[in-house]
Design an enzyme around this catalytic site. Structure first.
Site, PDB file in Angstrom:
ATOM      1  N   HIS A   1       0.826  -1.216   0.000  1.00  0.00           N
ATOM      2  CA  HIS A   1       0.000   0.000   0.000  1.00  0.00           C
ATOM      3  C   HIS A   1       0.855   1.259   0.000  1.00  0.00           C
ATOM      4  O   HIS A   1       1.923   1.324   0.608  1.00  0.00           O
ATOM      5  CB  HIS A   1      -1.020  -0.003   1.140  1.00  0.00           C
ATOM      6  CG  HIS A   1      -0.481  -0.003   2.541  1.00  0.00           C
ATOM      7  ND1 HIS A   1      -0.247   1.152   3.253  1.00  0.00           N
ATOM      8  CD2 HIS A   1      -0.173  -1.021   3.386  1.00  0.00           C
ATOM      9  CE1 HIS A   1       0.176   0.850   4.466  1.00  0.00           C
ATOM     10  NE2 HIS A   1       0.239  -0.463   4.575  1.00  0.00           N
TER      11      HIS A   1
ATOM     12  N   ASP B   1      -0.333   4.357   0.953  1.00  0.00           N
ATOM     13  CA  ASP B   1      -0.701   5.346   1.963  1.00  0.00           C
ATOM     14  C   ASP B   1      -0.004   5.090   3.290  1.00  0.00           C
ATOM     15  O   ASP B   1       0.470   3.986   3.575  1.00  0.00           O
ATOM     16  CB  ASP B   1      -2.213   5.375   2.166  1.00  0.00           C
ATOM     17  CG  ASP B   1      -2.756   4.060   2.721  1.00  0.00           C
ATOM     18  OD1 ASP B   1      -2.394   3.005   2.166  1.00  0.00           O
ATOM     19  OD2 ASP B   1      -3.540   4.088   3.692  1.00  0.00           O
TER      20      ASP B   1
ATOM     21  N   HIS C   1       3.966   3.526  12.454  1.00  0.00           N
ATOM     22  CA  HIS C   1       3.098   4.613  12.932  1.00  0.00           C
ATOM     23  C   HIS C   1       3.753   5.465  14.017  1.00  0.00           C
ATOM     24  O   HIS C   1       3.083   6.303  14.624  1.00  0.00           O
ATOM     25  CB  HIS C   1       1.761   4.077  13.461  1.00  0.00           C
ATOM     26  CG  HIS C   1       0.961   3.307  12.457  1.00  0.00           C
ATOM     27  ND1 HIS C   1      -0.354   2.944  12.678  1.00  0.00           N
ATOM     28  CD2 HIS C   1       1.265   2.833  11.224  1.00  0.00           C
ATOM     29  CE1 HIS C   1      -0.807   2.271  11.630  1.00  0.00           C
ATOM     30  NE2 HIS C   1       0.167   2.194  10.734  1.00  0.00           N
TER      31      HIS C   1
ATOM     32  N   ASP D   1       5.943   1.349   7.451  1.00  0.00           N
ATOM     33  CA  ASP D   1       4.574   1.007   7.070  1.00  0.00           C
ATOM     34  C   ASP D   1       3.995   2.077   6.143  1.00  0.00           C
ATOM     35  O   ASP D   1       3.409   3.029   6.608  1.00  0.00           O
ATOM     36  CB  ASP D   1       3.733   0.857   8.338  1.00  0.00           C
ATOM     37  CG  ASP D   1       2.393   0.201   8.115  1.00  0.00           C
ATOM     38  OD1 ASP D   1       2.118  -0.240   6.994  1.00  0.00           O
ATOM     39  OD2 ASP D   1       1.608   0.124   9.084  1.00  0.00           O
TER      40      ASP D   1
ATOM     41  N   GLU E   1       3.857  -6.047   4.056  1.00  0.00           N
ATOM     42  CA  GLU E   1       3.676  -5.433   5.369  1.00  0.00           C
ATOM     43  C   GLU E   1       4.981  -5.585   6.148  1.00  0.00           C
ATOM     44  O   GLU E   1       5.775  -6.494   5.881  1.00  0.00           O
ATOM     45  CB  GLU E   1       2.530  -6.094   6.139  1.00  0.00           C
ATOM     46  CG  GLU E   1       1.141  -5.754   5.630  1.00  0.00           C
ATOM     47  CD  GLU E   1       0.735  -4.315   5.919  1.00  0.00           C
ATOM     48  OE1 GLU E   1       1.318  -3.699   6.851  1.00  0.00           O
ATOM     49  OE2 GLU E   1      -0.161  -3.801   5.225  1.00  0.00           O
TER      50      GLU E   1
ATOM     51  N   GLU F   1      -5.149   1.742   2.631  1.00  0.00           N
ATOM     52  CA  GLU F   1      -5.097   0.583   3.523  1.00  0.00           C
ATOM     53  C   GLU F   1      -5.222   1.000   4.975  1.00  0.00           C
ATOM     54  O   GLU F   1      -5.797   0.271   5.793  1.00  0.00           O
ATOM     55  CB  GLU F   1      -3.786  -0.185   3.306  1.00  0.00           C
ATOM     56  CG  GLU F   1      -3.708  -1.541   4.003  1.00  0.00           C
ATOM     57  CD  GLU F   1      -3.182  -1.480   5.431  1.00  0.00           C
ATOM     58  OE1 GLU F   1      -3.254  -2.500   6.136  1.00  0.00           O
ATOM     59  OE2 GLU F   1      -2.704  -0.408   5.853  1.00  0.00           O
ATOM     60  N   GLU F   2      -4.690   2.177   5.305  1.00  0.00           N
ATOM     61  CA  GLU F   2      -4.730   2.649   6.690  1.00  0.00           C
ATOM     62  C   GLU F   2      -6.087   3.230   7.078  1.00  0.00           C
ATOM     63  O   GLU F   2      -6.289   3.622   8.230  1.00  0.00           O
ATOM     64  CB  GLU F   2      -3.648   3.712   6.916  1.00  0.00           C
ATOM     65  CG  GLU F   2      -2.219   3.239   6.686  1.00  0.00           C
ATOM     66  CD  GLU F   2      -1.713   2.290   7.763  1.00  0.00           C
ATOM     67  OE1 GLU F   2      -2.482   1.990   8.703  1.00  0.00           O
ATOM     68  OE2 GLU F   2      -0.560   1.840   7.658  1.00  0.00           O
TER      69      GLU F   2
END
Length: 341
Positions: A62, A64, A309, A86, A140, A115-116
């Site tokens: 992903h 994003d 994150h 991530d 991931e 995705e987030e």
């Protein structure tokens, strides 16, 4: 391709969920230098295809990130920036594996949006688009572990209102206190525990109060709830107290840790001198949705998930390169395995 240079470039393009357009355009132009069959679909996903026939292997990652830009810097073999772990580190590994692989069937690179958030990019892929996969690798940050299970998840909302009042008067009910009482009630109802096989309830947003000398008229708390194996979105909804409600929910999933995709990665890591390790992920990902296409699936990628994150997202370039090599070997092995119909 220079992995470190590409990683720095994509990190400099801020791409929170539903704000990936600039990154998608960059990746489109980058891929066009190497493969002719590449496009951006209606959901903003970047799709590239090489080869033909079967089997069909997807490399999925992903574009994003969570909100909040971070400065991009590189010291030696380590790169910092929002999404380094991530999911831009895994994305670069998957892109390199796609370009380096010589598939005997069809290889699809799917770099998706949101995705987030609401997984809009992957939801669009489920409705149609590139050739349907026989095998899927999901990018991931697994620290090069092979992940075969993810918990489910939902956001739970507690929204309270009152008539307000003067803060100096104790006669008014205070919804700040009620807000936290309902939160504790949710934890008790779900049996919150810090274990993989239990519901976990984490407050992430609190919005409450208009002035320091005024009893609030509205309070909102958002809880991130993860659903363990053996439980369901229905179990979550039925357990919640009346003053809490669940938003869109994703079911937990688990596939065989010895499915062909996982086995191909296991053998690839062994060839590279890396001890294969299996893991079950505490989070929720597009993996949960992609199992509807095939159970021959594994999540895999570079990056320490403990840094995802965070304000200290960083990744080792060498691990990104190693992940790409493992994926290339796995893709090419799957090309000689007969398809399971």
């Amino acid at each position: 391709m220079d992995v470190g240079e590409l990683l720095e470039d994509v990190l400099r393009i801020y791409s929170p969920s539903h704000g990936e357009a600039d990154l998608a355009k960059y990746l489109l132009e980058y891929l066009k230098r190497f493969v002719p069959d590449v496009w951006i679909d209606e959901a903003g996903n970047v799709i590239a295809v090489k080869g033909s026939g079967g089997p069909v292997v997807w490399l999925h990652a992903h574009m994003d990130t969570v909100p909040g830009p971070l400065p991009v810097k590189r010291e030696g073999g380590v790169v910092w920036g929002r999404g380094a772990v991530d999911d831009k580190g895994p994305l670069v590994a998957y892109l390199k594996a796609f370009l380096d692989s010589n598939p005997r069937g069809t290889l699809v690179l799917a770099l998706v949006t949101a995705e987030e958030d609401d997984s809009a990019g992957t939801e669009a892929l489920l409705r149609g688009g590139p050739p349907r996969p026989d095998y899927v690798f999901v990018g991931e940050p697994t620290n090069l572990h092979i992940a075969y299970a993810y918990r489910g998840g939902a956001k739970v909302y507690i929204e309270l209102e009152s008539r307000g009042g003067h803060a100096s008067s104790p006669i008014y009910d205070n919804i700040v206190e009620e807000l936290f009482a309902v939160y504790q009630e949710v934890k008790r109802a779900l049996g919150h525990a810090e274990r993989y096989d239990a519901f976990t309830v984490t407050p992430t947003i609190i919005q409450c109060g208009e002035a320091p000398n005024k009893v609030p008229t509205k309070c909102v708390m958002v809880l991130d709830v993860r659903i363990p194996p053996g439980k369901s979105c229905r179990d979550l909804a039925q357990a919640l107290p009346p003053k809490a409600r669940a938003g869109p929910c994703t079911e937990p999933v688990e596939v065989s840790p010895t499915n062909p995709a996982a086995r191909a990665l296991t053998r690839a890591l062994l060839k590279l001198g890396v001890e294969p390790k299996l893991s079950r992920k505490w989070g929720t990902a597009d993996f949960n949705l992609l199992v509807s296409l095939t159970k021959n699936i594994a999540a895999f990628g570079p990056g320490d998930p403990a840094l995802a994150h965070s304000e200290d997202e960083r990744i080792d370039i060498a691990q990104v390169e190693l992940a790409a090599k493992a994926l290339k070997l796995a893709v090419e092995e799957l090309g000689i395995i007969p398809r399971r119909l």
